[in-house]
Design a protein around this motif. Structure first.
Motif, PDB file in Angstrom:
ATOM      1  N   LEU A  47       0.823  -1.208   0.000  1.00 45.09           N
ATOM      2  CA  LEU A  47       0.000   0.000   0.000  1.00 45.09           C
ATOM      3  C   LEU A  47       0.855   1.255   0.000  1.00 45.09           C
ATOM      4  CD1 LEU A  47      -2.902  -0.955   2.456  1.00 45.09           C
ATOM      5  CD2 LEU A  47      -2.836  -1.118  -0.037  1.00 45.09           C
ATOM      6  N   MET A  48       1.967   1.253   0.729  1.00 44.12           N
ATOM      7  CA  MET A  48       2.828   2.428   0.737  1.00 44.12           C
ATOM      8  C   MET A  48       3.489   2.640  -0.616  1.00 44.12           C
ATOM      9  SD  MET A  48       2.562   4.144   3.481  1.00 44.12           S
ATOM     10  CE  MET A  48       3.863   5.271   2.995  1.00 44.12           C
ATOM     11  N   VAL A  49       3.897   1.567  -1.280  1.00 44.19           N
ATOM     12  CA  VAL A  49       4.476   1.695  -2.624  1.00 44.19           C
ATOM     13  C   VAL A  49       3.440   2.265  -3.591  1.00 44.19           C
ATOM     14  CG1 VAL A  49       5.294   0.370  -4.621  1.00 44.19           C
ATOM     15  CG2 VAL A  49       6.255  -0.063  -2.347  1.00 44.19           C
ATOM     16  N   LEU A 259      -7.637  -8.243   4.986  1.00 46.64           N
ATOM     17  CA  LEU A 259      -6.586  -9.112   4.485  1.00 46.64           C
ATOM     18  C   LEU A 259      -5.669  -8.295   3.583  1.00 46.64           C
ATOM     19  CD1 LEU A 259      -9.338 -11.431   4.110  1.00 46.64           C
ATOM     20  CD2 LEU A 259      -7.217 -12.707   4.347  1.00 46.64           C
ATOM     21  N   GLY A 260      -4.360  -8.473   3.757  1.00 41.80           N
ATOM     22  CA  GLY A 260      -3.382  -7.769   2.942  1.00 41.80           C
ATOM     23  C   GLY A 260      -2.184  -8.651   2.681  1.00 41.80           C
ATOM     24  N   ARG A 261      -1.283  -8.169   1.824  1.00 33.78           N
ATOM     25  CA  ARG A 261      -0.093  -8.952   1.513  1.00 33.78           C
ATOM     26  C   ARG A 261       1.013  -8.767   2.547  1.00 33.78           C
ATOM     27  NH1 ARG A 261      -2.361  -7.997  -3.490  1.00 33.78           N
ATOM     28  NH2 ARG A 261      -1.372  -5.954  -3.750  1.00 33.78           N
ATOM     29  N   SER A 262       0.740  -7.984   3.576  1.00 37.62           N
ATOM     30  CA  SER A 262       1.669  -7.854   4.699  1.00 37.62           C
ATOM     31  C   SER A 262       0.902  -7.353   5.910  1.00 37.62           C
ATOM     32  CB  SER A 262       2.802  -6.879   4.369  1.00 37.62           C
ATOM     33  OG  SER A 262       2.308  -5.548   4.299  1.00 37.62           O
ATOM     34  N   ALA A 263       1.469  -7.581   7.093  1.00 38.53           N
ATOM     35  CA  ALA A 263       0.869  -7.053   8.316  1.00 38.53           C
ATOM     36  C   ALA A 263       0.894  -5.534   8.315  1.00 38.53           C
ATOM     37  CB  ALA A 263       1.609  -7.598   9.537  1.00 38.53           C
ATOM     38  N   ALA A 264       1.926  -4.939   7.692  1.00 39.65           N
ATOM     39  CA  ALA A 264       1.991  -3.485   7.607  1.00 39.65           C
ATOM     40  C   ALA A 264       0.829  -2.930   6.796  1.00 39.65           C
ATOM     41  CB  ALA A 264       3.322  -3.056   6.977  1.00 39.65           C
ATOM     42  N   ASP A 265       0.444  -3.624   5.718  1.00 39.45           N
ATOM     43  CA  ASP A 265      -0.715  -3.192   4.939  1.00 39.45           C
ATOM     44  C   ASP A 265      -1.989  -3.298   5.763  1.00 39.45           C
ATOM     45  OD1 ASP A 265       0.884  -2.657   2.768  1.00 39.45           O
ATOM     46  OD2 ASP A 265       0.055  -4.222   1.476  1.00 39.45           O
ATOM     47  N   GLY A 278      -3.472   3.529  17.485  1.00 37.74           N
ATOM     48  CA  GLY A 278      -2.086   3.109  17.530  1.00 37.74           C
ATOM     49  C   GLY A 278      -1.604   2.278  16.362  1.00 37.74           C
ATOM     50  N   PHE A 279      -2.454   2.053  15.355  1.00 38.72           N
ATOM     51  CA  PHE A 279      -2.041   1.181  14.259  1.00 38.72           C
ATOM     52  C   PHE A 279      -0.936   1.796  13.404  1.00 38.72           C
ATOM     53  CE2 PHE A 279      -6.242  -0.524  15.277  1.00 38.72           C
ATOM     54  CZ  PHE A 279      -5.936  -1.880  15.339  1.00 38.72           C
ATOM     55  N   ALA A 280      -0.891   3.113  13.329  1.00 39.83           N
ATOM     56  CA  ALA A 280       0.115   3.768  12.485  1.00 39.83           C
ATOM     57  C   ALA A 280       1.395   4.091  13.250  1.00 39.83           C
ATOM     58  CB  ALA A 280      -0.469   5.050  11.891  1.00 39.83           C
ATOM     59  N   ALA A 281       1.416   3.827  14.552  1.00 44.73           N
ATOM     60  CA  ALA A 281       2.540   4.293  15.373  1.00 44.73           C
ATOM     61  C   ALA A 281       3.395   3.157  15.924  1.00 44.73           C
ATOM     62  CB  ALA A 281       2.003   5.135  16.528  1.00 44.73           C
ATOM     63  N   LEU A 499      -0.066  -6.782  15.430  1.00 42.11           N
ATOM     64  CA  LEU A 499       0.332  -6.529  14.056  1.00 42.11           C
ATOM     65  C   LEU A 499       1.800  -6.118  13.964  1.00 42.11           C
ATOM     66  CD1 LEU A 499      -2.821  -4.743  12.606  1.00 42.11           C
ATOM     67  CD2 LEU A 499      -1.821  -6.869  11.771  1.00 42.11           C
ATOM     68  N   SER A 500       2.278  -5.358  14.942  1.00 44.14           N
ATOM     69  CA  SER A 500       3.681  -4.945  14.909  1.00 44.14           C
ATOM     70  C   SER A 500       4.605  -6.143  15.106  1.00 44.14           C
ATOM     71  CB  SER A 500       3.949  -3.870  15.968  1.00 44.14           C
ATOM     72  OG  SER A 500       3.966  -4.421  17.272  1.00 44.14           O
ATOM     73  N   MET A 501       4.238  -7.064  16.009  1.00 44.04           N
ATOM     74  CA  MET A 501       5.051  -8.260  16.206  1.00 44.04           C
ATOM     75  C   MET A 501       5.028  -9.147  14.971  1.00 44.04           C
ATOM     76  SD  MET A 501       4.372  -9.391  20.179  1.00 44.04           S
ATOM     77  CE  MET A 501       2.719  -8.729  20.430  1.00 44.04           C
ATOM     78  N   ALA A 502       3.834  -9.327  14.397  1.00 44.11           N
ATOM     79  CA  ALA A 502       3.717 -10.144  13.189  1.00 44.11           C
ATOM     80  C   ALA A 502       4.495  -9.519  12.039  1.00 44.11           C
ATOM     81  CB  ALA A 502       2.245 -10.305  12.817  1.00 44.11           C
ATOM     82  N   SER A 503       4.480  -8.195  11.960  1.00 44.94           N
ATOM     83  CA  SER A 503       5.224  -7.501  10.914  1.00 44.94           C
ATOM     84  C   SER A 503       6.732  -7.706  11.088  1.00 44.94           C
ATOM     85  CB  SER A 503       4.888  -6.012  10.927  1.00 44.94           C
ATOM     86  OG  SER A 503       5.552  -5.327   9.888  1.00 44.94           O
ATOM     87  N   ALA A 504       7.200  -7.663  12.321  1.00 45.45           N
ATOM     88  CA  ALA A 504       8.617  -7.905  12.577  1.00 45.45           C
ATOM     89  C   ALA A 504       9.009  -9.316  12.151  1.00 45.45           C
ATOM     90  CB  ALA A 504       8.919  -7.690  14.059  1.00 45.45           C
TER      91      ALA A 504
END
Length: 521
Positions: A47-49, A259-265, A278-281, A499-504
């Motif tokens: 999404l950021m790209v 659902l997304g292709r990454s936890a960050a999405d 807190g989802f963006a921080a 989500l932050s842990m899963a993203s890591a």
């Protein structure tokens, strides 16, 4: 090439893609020119790209809609015929034009500005039917958008299409099958199921038919599709997201989930759905985290066990402290003991309330729906799953019988989890999302599959019963090329931290890869 010629070709491609999908767009006013060069490929893009490319003028909302429509034409209704999409929006390209104009003159509404999404077909969208995968509901048109859709549209997201699903959100052995749209295939291995009931959303996002998607989850219907499609999928804390405008299965357990292709999405989508939570921080890191590694679900499949063991090694390598834990035996039989009985009572009540508010020539109650299905009035030529039909009939016939299980008992599991977290000072419980890989689709055997577990979905029932959040992300692939997922479960309100842990973990392991059957165009 002139701007006018570029727009004409984009519009031509979009209409051609819609024609290939069997969808005919209602005539609208011509598009006005404002597209960048059509050399940006959104395949597997985050999404950021996508947002950065749009701001830099490398693509546009119209360009993205057109690119995804081309992928739907190439892979959903042709080629491998994934069949994840039930209806394409007639307004998507024109909404994209308006959002492009707004971006140019006023700037973006959010990161999701101009980003196309798919929405599960039990979630209301004005102007599109809410079939819930049931041919008998093909004329159900809602009066308003579901609350979750309205929020994402306000953030600038575009509804590209609605996604196929297990009929009435009840898979009953036919994951991804509906009488309205047929069977959704798993793009990683077509002989395996696409899980359910958010099957189409999972397959569509995995195949890059849209940037992200919305599903619903009662007993694993977001987490299961995330697992078998190498995606990130969140079941939020129950009640965190507004469920208004969603055709229900069981109100005590139903929730919308992205659902997304990454936890960050997924975190970016959640930030639009529930801002200031807190989802963006969150900083993605496992360093110093205490993770309770659940061993209760081992033994069902050797490959899943080996992948989970390796995932545990990767977590420790990323700085996490690994704490072995065991759950009470009843945690493995929650659906049979509690959840199914509560659903029996809540299903009919929820259907009655939802159908009474719809417009058009449709069944106005669960009883009318059952009568319609038993009379065989569907025009699709596809049968309703007999087990789903039998379950609906049983729920109606026993609607006045009080449940033999109480939601308070199910929610008691939340206190048990809280006590475990406190005693072991845990940040999350971690376990395989599914005990076994995706099973063969109901109509096709696959001799490469084996599973020793009697209830491979059991891990997902814990969060459903307790009403706590759980996120599934990829943990690798089996020898047959089937994705496997690892789940992170927390206490109520821990959604952003999970989500932050899963993203890591994702950044540490990089397990996500695109399906071989739906490559970049």
């Amino acid at each position: 090439m002139s701007d006018e010629m570029s727009i004409a070709r984009v519009a031509q491609r979009a209409h051609h893609a819609m024609a290939l999908t069997g969808f005919h767009q209602t005539p609208m006013t011509p598009l006005t020119p404002h597209l960048p060069p059509a050399d940006f490929n959104p395949h597997e893009a985050s999404l950021m790209v996508l947002a950065d490319a749009m701001r830099a003028g490398r693509t546009s909302a119209q360009g993205l809609v057109t690119a995804y429509l081309s992928r739907i034409a190439a892979f959903d209704k042709a080629g491998p015929c994934i069949n994840a999409i039930s209806t394409v929006s007639a307004a998507a390209l024109h909404e994209a034009q308006a959002l492009d104009d707004e971006l140019r003159t006023m700037g973006p509404r959010s990161v999701l500005h101009g980003i196309p999404m798919v929405v599960k077909d039990n979630i209301d969208i004005v102007g599109m039917p809410t079939t819930a995968g049931c041919a008998a509901l093909r004329m159900v048109y809602p009066r308003t958008d579901a609350a979750c859709v309205a929020r994402l549209r306000a953030a600038g997201a575009i509804v590209l299409a609605k996604a196929n699903m297990s009929e009435l959100a009840a898979s009953n052995g036919r994951f991804g099958y509906s009488s309205a749209s047929g069977l959704t295939l798993n793009p990683y291995r077509h002989s395996r199921n696409a899980s359910g009931s958010s099957s189409g959303t999972g397959a569509a996002v995995a195949a890059s038919l849209a940037a992200f998607g919305l599903g619903t989850d009662s007993f694993g219907s977001v987490r299961g599709p995330a697992c078998v499609h190498a995606l990130a999928g969140l079941r939020p804390t129950h009640g965190l997201l507004d469920s208004a405008g969603v055709l229900p299965l069981a109100a005590s357990f139903d929730t919308v989930g992205p659902l997304g292709r990454s936890a960050a999405d997924v975190a970016l989508v959640m930030d639009a759905l529930v801002p200031h939570q807190g989802f963006a921080a969150q900083h993605a890191s496992l360093a110093g985290r205490r993770l309770g590694i659940v061993s209760d679900f081992a033994g069902g499949n050797d490959e899943i066990d080996a992948l989970f063991d390796m995932a545990t090694v990767d977590m420790r390598a990323a700085g996490a402290e690994i704490i072995p834990v065991r759950l009470p035996p009843f945690a493995r039989t929650l659906y049979a003991d509690l959840l199914g009985e509560i659903t029996r009572v809540e299903w009919v009540r929820g259907l009655d309330e939802y159908l009474a508010q719809t417009v058009g020539g449709t069944p106005r109650s669960a009883a009318e729906l059952l009568e319609h299905l038993e009379a065989g009035r569907e025009v699709s030529g596809r049968e309703t799953n007999p087990l789903t039909l039998a379950a609906l009939r049983h729920s109606i016939e026993t609607r006045d019988q009080p449940p033999q299980a109480d939601i308070a008992v199910a929610r008691g599991l939340r206190e048990m989890i809280a006590n475990l977290f406190l005693a072991e000072r845990l940040d999350a419980l971690v376990f395989p999302t599914l005990v076994c890989p995706a099973s063969p689709r109901y109509d096709m055997p696959d001799p490469s599959y084996y599973c020793r577990a009697s209830e491979p979905l059991a891990p997902m029932h814990i969060a459903s019963a307790a009403g706590v959040p759980e996120v599934s992300v990829p943990m690798g692939f089996t020898a047959a090329g089937v994705p496997a997922g690892v789940s992170w479960l927390g206490q109520a309100g821990d959604d952003a931290a999970l989500l932050s842990m899963a993203s890591a973990f994702e950044q540490q392991t990089r397990h996500r890869r695109a399906p071989p059957s739906t490559p970049a165009l």
